[in-house]
Structure formats: structure tokens, C-alpha cells
Design a protein around this motif. Structure first.
Motif, PDB file in Angstrom:
ATOM      1  N   VAL A 511      36.062  11.525  64.791  1.00 36.28           N
ATOM      2  CA  VAL A 511      36.637  12.866  64.659  1.00 36.28           C
ATOM      3  C   VAL A 511      36.225  13.477  63.325  1.00 36.28           C
ATOM      4  N   PHE A 512      35.719  14.716  63.395  1.00 36.30           N
ATOM      5  CA  PHE A 512      35.349  15.456  62.192  1.00 36.30           C
ATOM      6  C   PHE A 512      36.422  16.463  61.796  1.00 36.30           C
ATOM      7  N   SER A 513      36.925  17.233  62.764  1.00 39.54           N
ATOM      8  CA  SER A 513      37.904  18.275  62.436  1.00 39.54           C
ATOM      9  C   SER A 513      38.850  18.485  63.611  1.00 39.54           C
ATOM     10  N   VAL A 514      40.060  18.927  63.284  1.00 39.32           N
ATOM     11  CA  VAL A 514      41.018  19.375  64.301  1.00 39.32           C
ATOM     12  C   VAL A 514      41.353  20.829  63.989  1.00 39.32           C
ATOM     13  N   LEU A 515      41.290  21.700  65.011  1.00 38.02           N
ATOM     14  CA  LEU A 515      41.345  23.138  64.777  1.00 38.02           C
ATOM     15  C   LEU A 515      42.179  23.838  65.837  1.00 38.02           C
ATOM     16  N   PRO A 516      42.892  24.895  65.461  1.00 38.13           N
ATOM     17  CA  PRO A 516      43.649  25.664  66.456  1.00 38.13           C
ATOM     18  C   PRO A 516      42.766  26.532  67.341  1.00 38.13           C
ATOM     19  N   THR A 517      41.535  26.839  66.866  1.00 40.11           N
ATOM     20  CA  THR A 517      40.599  27.666  67.628  1.00 40.11           C
ATOM     21  C   THR A 517      39.232  26.986  67.602  1.00 40.11           C
ATOM     22  N   PRO A 518      38.257  27.478  68.378  1.00 39.12           N
ATOM     23  CA  PRO A 518      36.927  26.864  68.343  1.00 39.12           C
ATOM     24  C   PRO A 518      36.133  27.152  67.075  1.00 39.12           C
ATOM     25  N   VAL A 519      36.680  27.932  66.155  1.00 37.90           N
ATOM     26  CA  VAL A 519      35.931  28.358  64.963  1.00 37.90           C
ATOM     27  C   VAL A 519      36.392  27.566  63.742  1.00 37.90           C
ATOM     28  N   HIS A 520      35.428  26.895  63.106  1.00 32.76           N
ATOM     29  CA  HIS A 520      35.732  26.195  61.856  1.00 32.76           C
ATOM     30  C   HIS A 520      35.723  27.216  60.721  1.00 32.76           C
ATOM     31  N   PRO A 521      36.708  27.217  59.825  1.00 31.76           N
ATOM     32  CA  PRO A 521      36.783  28.246  58.786  1.00 31.76           C
ATOM     33  C   PRO A 521      35.611  28.231  57.802  1.00 31.76           C
ATOM     34  N   LYS A 522      34.902  27.099  57.699  1.00 32.07           N
ATOM     35  CA  LYS A 522      33.806  27.035  56.731  1.00 32.07           C
ATOM     36  C   LYS A 522      32.431  26.934  57.391  1.00 32.07           C
ATOM     37  N   ILE A 523      32.396  26.870  58.710  1.00 27.89           N
ATOM     38  CA  ILE A 523      31.135  26.773  59.441  1.00 27.89           C
ATOM     39  C   ILE A 523      31.128  27.839  60.525  1.00 27.89           C
ATOM     40  N   SER A 524      30.063  28.582  60.628  1.00 30.93           N
ATOM     41  CA  SER A 524      29.962  29.590  61.680  1.00 30.93           C
ATOM     42  C   SER A 524      28.695  29.356  62.485  1.00 30.93           C
ATOM     43  N   GLY A 525      28.690  29.871  63.713  1.00 28.82           N
ATOM     44  CA  GLY A 525      27.469  29.808  64.510  1.00 28.82           C
ATOM     45  C   GLY A 525      27.299  28.544  65.309  1.00 28.82           C
ATOM     46  N   GLY A 526      28.387  27.994  65.851  1.00 26.87           N
ATOM     47  CA  GLY A 526      28.249  26.874  66.763  1.00 26.87           C
ATOM     48  C   GLY A 526      28.564  25.526  66.146  1.00 26.87           C
ATOM     49  N   ASP A 527      28.273  24.490  66.937  1.00 27.31           N
ATOM     50  CA  ASP A 527      28.615  23.131  66.528  1.00 27.31           C
ATOM     51  C   ASP A 527      27.601  22.614  65.520  1.00 27.31           C
TER      52      ASP A 527
END
Length: 583
Positions: A511-527
Motif C-alpha cells: 500500500v502506498f496511499s489511502v485517499l477519499p478520492t482518486p486524486v492524490h494531493p501531491k501527484i496529478s495526471g494518473g497513477d
């Protein structure tokens, strides 16, 4: 210097308290030891072997085997599990065809007789004229003054005083291969033909009381016995499988590598240890100034993974958010056009586990309490559409007024795991329900939509689902975690075994991150796990970047000259905390 150390300590404590408030810190995990001294290797003193279908006899931490040497001579060996020593048992009454313990005495069946034997001296105390109809092994069990002998798919019941046949009892399944003495007037009925099925069968009520699958080699079932109500011993010199198994939540687990949560609500098992390496590859397509990169690190401690002995590239800054997500911000010196760099930015000792939570049935949904505690994990969004008629209809169809969290999770898990897998387009939950297929992300959207709609907090887990043979990891999988009061965050994984059981997954995610939405706050533009910081995104056309994540299993050696380079400048482990600078 003292001020820096104090600030460092406060940042660590602040991060810990914040994470604890969000339920990120699970209870202590306590190892579940074996009660017996089980050898890693075992062999008889001579060239003796044991027959596949013959069982051993267990009594007071001793095992008794009937063996045969290359000249087909029979012997009986006693093996002490505490001392790992053998003792030869004198026996001249012929081949043993079945044996059992009975009220402090051994009952030993041969072709012509049944013998009552002192278990310490093997002195014969009594014998009965009880013939065996064949020369094949047939398990016997003593219970409540009667002798039970397996005969095909039924039990022959003998009165131990008269040895008259009292009755024959049909067994609850076909192709029964073994019966084993259980507890409270029950026997274990075993068949490898039914998927290693064990049924606990009441000799009083003539009914099955419990049923389990034994997840081991089918041959090892013939060398299994029950030690206590929740402990089993497998000791098989043929398959070389030795160990204790524990019964938890109606399933059996080997005690090797097993640990239990301190409150008894979960176990984790079958750990795999690896060394994890992050290698950042950069190529400047034109002159590039000093740049900063966000690198997503795995979560440090969860119910199913641990990281120890971590090292970080310097200069870098380690950030921790309130849910335990970690980002390493790495500063790379300027590069000339065409220049390439291979930079080891992180390493750690990784342990991953399989996990099994035991959910109680009396936990009810507390929507308002959960909403105040986890507003982001209950919020509607474009990918959920909680009030869409398709979602509402599916929710009503599945839940039918149920209020137990366990029931709601179970119905959701059964339904979502039934949705066929097909590489998807990241479509919202209503569309996925309507078309009845999708990828892991879309399965996760449906799970979150169904559960958030009834007040159960749910979040997306960004992770890697490894094939254990692979040495390189990529960011390629999603599943869901849900909040259960008194338990914390537990997994809902519909695409990996056993698929339809909430809180249970028998694969080892990273596991890298757990998030309430599909968007990571510090990474944009996909996985992706690496990106220029937002203030430097405009430099993206000047650099090609790739993050390689390599894992090496414990005990696996690299070829000479191919070891990964060491991390420069700083090689000490850093505790988790808020915005910690690695000097």
C-alpha cells in the motif's frame, strides 16, 4: 542542535497523534507461538518410512508411528516432541491397523485382536477378539464407552465391554478417508476428495456441528490430529509438512509467522520479507536547474505491512499526512542537456502479511458519528453519485433494510466480487453497475458508492498487487478500506482471494496511499509515484523521469557486481513525522 532535536521530536509526536485520531494506529500484534516444539527437519533413525493412509498416535506431547524398513519389517517408534528423541516400542502382536487413546489407555487394532495397552510401558492390559475385515488401515476412536471404527462411509459402533456391534452410523459425506478424535463427544470426519474438508460430527446428535477447509497438502491430512478445541497438529514425514494450525473465525491457519491483534479481532499470517529499493532515473532533454520531486513512499505501519531500517536520499523532506500517507520530496542538483542520473532515493526492510478480520454481528451503522469523524470518506463525488437511481436501486436490492455493518459489508463484497473484471475507463459507479464489468478502480467505485450511501466511511487504497516472483514493482491496483467502529480500517478486496469476505485478503498488497478520492494531493495526471513539485511542473518538458521500485526477497542474493548502490550522505533510519528534513 538541541532545538532541532526537540522540534524533530515534536513533529514525530504530532504526526503520531494525528494519525491515531484517524484510527491509523492499530493495536499491538502479538505472535501466536506453537505450543509444541516442531522440528524444521525430521527423519527416522534408520531407513524406515510410514504409509500414506496410516495415522500416528498422539499422547502427552509424544507421537507414535508404525514404520516399515526396506526389508518390509515393521517397527513402532515413539517421538518426543519436547526433546526430539526417539524410542523403539517393543511390539510383536502383528501389524497395527488402527489405534486410539481411550481413558488413559491405548487401544490397538490388529488383524485378529484389539489390545488395551499401557501408554507408558506398552504392556498389554487386556485383549478382545475383534477381527478386522481387511489388512488395510481403519481409523478407530473411543468415546463414552464405545469404540467407533471407520468402515467406508459409515461408523461401526462397538460396545467396549462386550464388543458387540451396537449400530452403524452413516457419515455426513462420501469418500471419508479418516476419522480423528475431537472434543465433547465429537469426531472429525476428513476427506481430501471434497477439497480437504473436515466436518466436526456429533456422536450424540448424529449431525455435523462445524465444517472447515484445511489449507494444506491433501496428503498431510492423513497425519493430522486435534490438540485442543482450536489447535491442530500436522506432522507428516511424507510431505515434510510439520506444524501447528489454529482455528480462527471458522478457518485454519498455520502458526508459523502468525500474529494476533492484541484485542483478538484479527490475525495476520504468512509474512514475506523483502528489501525495497526506489531508484529514480532522470535524463535532461535540455539544461535543467535544481529540481524537486515528490516521491510517494509506502505506508509505514498498517495491519498488513511494516517497514523498518529505512534510509532516505539527502537532501529530502519526509511528509506525513493525517492518514499516514508519506511523501518524500527529493532535491536533485542541476543537470546539463543529455545528462542522465540514476539516484537511489529510498530503501527499507518490508514485511507484508495476509490478513483476516473477525467481524462481530452486533455492530450497527452510526452515520452521524462517522460523518463528524470522517466527512471526506462519506462525501459524494463524481465517481460515486450516491443518489443516482441505479445506485439507490442496487443498494435497496442488496441491503433490504439490513442495519448490521457485517451484513452490509458481506452483501457488498458478494455483489462487487461477482462483477466480471474487464479493463475499464474509470467510469462512475452507476455506469459500472449498469454495464456489469470493470477494472479494479471501477470495482472500488461501486464498493464506495454502496457503503458511503448507508453511512459507512470508505476510502480508496492505491497499491501494488505483486506477483511474488517479480523483482520490480509498478503502481497498478486499487481496492477499498472501510471504517468499522472498534476495529479501524479494514480491506474490501473483490479481485484477490478470497474475494467475497469483508476484512479478509489472502494476497500481500503493498500500500502506498489511502485517499477519499482518486486524486492524490501531491501527484496529478494518473497513477504514478513520482512527479515534479507543483511549482516546477513547467519544467516537465525538460526532463524524462522513471521510478523503478525493486524488491529482493529475504535470502535472495544478487549476482556479484549487480548490487544496488547505497544511498548517499545519510544512512540512518528516520522515524515517521511531519515535514521532517533529512540533513
Amino acid at each position: 542542535m538541541k532545538q532541532w532535536i526537540l522540534g524533530f521530536f515534536l513533529m514525530v509526536m504530532g504526526g503520531s497523534l494525528s494519525a491515531k485520531e484517524k484510527g491509523e494506529f492499530v493495536s499491538d500484534w502479538v505472535p501466536v507461538p506453537s505450543n509444541l516444539s516442531i522440528p524444521f527437519e525430521f527423519s527416522f533413525p534408520g531407513s524406515e518410512t510410514v504409509e500414506l493412509f496410516e495415522s500416528y498416535l498422539y499422547f502427552q506431547n509424544h507421537l507414535f508411528f508404525q514404520t516399515k524398513n526396506k526389508d518390509k519389517q515393521l517397527s513402532i517408534y515413539q517421538y518426543n516432541l519436547n526433546t526430539a528423541k526417539f524410542q523403539t516400542i517393543p511390539w510383536n502382536k502383528g501389524k497395527v491397523l488402527g489405534w486410539t487413546e481411550c481413558k488413559g489407555m491405548f487401544l490397538v487394532q490388529t488383524k485378529l485382536k484389539l489390545y488395551g495397552v499401557n501408554p507408558n510401558t506398552w504392556e498389554i492390559k487386556k485383549d478382545w477378539d475383534l477381527r478386522s475385515q481387511s489388512s488395510n488401515w481403519k481409523d478407530i476412536v473411543c468415546s463414552d464407552g464405545d469404540l467407533f471404527r471407520l468402515d467406508k462411509d459409515e461408523l461401526e459402533v462397538f460396545d467396549l465391554e462386550t464388543l458387540e456391534v451396537k449400530q452403524k452410523i452413516p457419515l455426513p459425506m462420501k469418500s471419508v478417508q479418516r476419522i480423528v478424535k475431537g472434543f465433547e463427544n465429537e469426531i472429525l470426519v476428513i476427506s481430501s476428495f471434497s477439497g480437504n474438508t473436515i466436518k466436526s460430527f456429533s456422536l450424540l446428535d448424529k449431525q455435523t456441528t462445524k465444517e472447515w477447509k484445511f489449507p494444506t497438502n491433501h496428503r498431510a491430512l492423513f497425519k493430522m490430529t486435534q490438540l485442543t478445541s482450536d489447535r491442530f497438529l500436522v506432522f507428516d514425514p511424507i510431505t515434510k509438512i510439520y506444524g501447528e494450525w489454529i482455528l480462527f473465525d471458522g478457518q485454519l491457519f498455520p502458526t508459523i509467522g502468525l500474529s494476533k491483534r492484541s484485542d483478538g479481532k484479527a490475525i495476520r499470517f504468512s509474512p514475506i520479507e523483502s528489501t525495497l529499493h526506489y531508484q529514480l532515473e532522470l535524463t535532461a532533454t535540455s539544461d535543467l536547474p535544481e529540481t524537486n520531486y515528490h516521491v510517494i513512499l509506502p505506508k509505514k505501519d498498517t495491519y498488513a505491512q511494516e517497514l523498518r531500517e529505512e534510509t532516505f536520499y539527502s537532501p529530502s523532506v519526509l511528509s506525513l499526512d493525517e492518514t499516514g500517507n508519506r511523501t518524500l520530496t527529493v532535491t536533485i542538483p542541476s543537470l546539463k542537456e543529455g545528462e542522465t542520473k540514476s539516484i537511489p532515493v529510498y530503501s527499507g526492510k518490508l514485511t507484508r502479511y495476509k490478513i483476516h478480520w473477525k467481524l462481530e454481528s452486533d455492530i450497527s451503522v452510526k452515520r452521524e458519528e462517522s460523518k463528524s469523524k470522517f466527512p471526506n470518506e462519506l462525501r459524494d463525488d463524481w465517481f460515486l453519485k450516491l443518489e443516482d437511481p441505479i445506485v439507490v436501486s442496487k443498494r435497496e436490492e442488496l441491503f433490504q433494510g439490513k442495519s448490521s455493518v457485517k451484513e452490509l459489508l458481506l452483501e457488498t463484497a458478494k455483489y462487487v466480487s461477482s462483477i466480471p473484471y474487464k479493463s475499464g475507463k474509470f467510469e462512475a459507479a452507476p455506469k459500472v453497475i449498469e454495464k456489469n464489468n470493470g477494472g479494479c478502480t471501477e470495482h472500488s467505485y461501486v464498493t464506495m458508492s454502496l457503503l458511503r450511501g448507508v453511512g459507512i466511511p470508505a476510502r480508496l487504497v492505491w497499491n501494488y498487487l505483486p506477483t511474488e516472483a517479480s523483482s520490480e514493482m509498478s503502481f497498478n491496483h486499487k481496492y477499498v478500506e472501510v471504517w468499522v467502529e472498534g476495529y479501524g480500517w479494514i480491506p474490501m478486496e473483490p479481485l484477490a482471494p478470497p474475494r467475497s469476505k469483508p476484512g479478509v485478503t489472502h494476497v500481500r498488497h503493498l500500500v502506498f496511499s489511502v485517499l477519499p478520492t482518486p486524486v492524490h494531493p501531491k501527484i496529478s495526471g494518473g497513477d504514478r509515484l513520482v512527479q515534479l513539485t507543483k511549482d516546477q511542473l513547467s519544467l516537465g518538458k525538460k526532463v524524462k523521469m522513471k521510478l523503478n521500485i525493486l524488491k529482493k526477497e529475504k535470502g535472495e542474493s544478487s549476482d556479484e557486481g549487480e548490487d544496488l548502490p547505497s544511498i548517499p550522505k545519510n544512512n540512518r533510519s528516520i522515524l515517521t513525522g511531519e515535514e521532517m528534513v533529512v540533513p
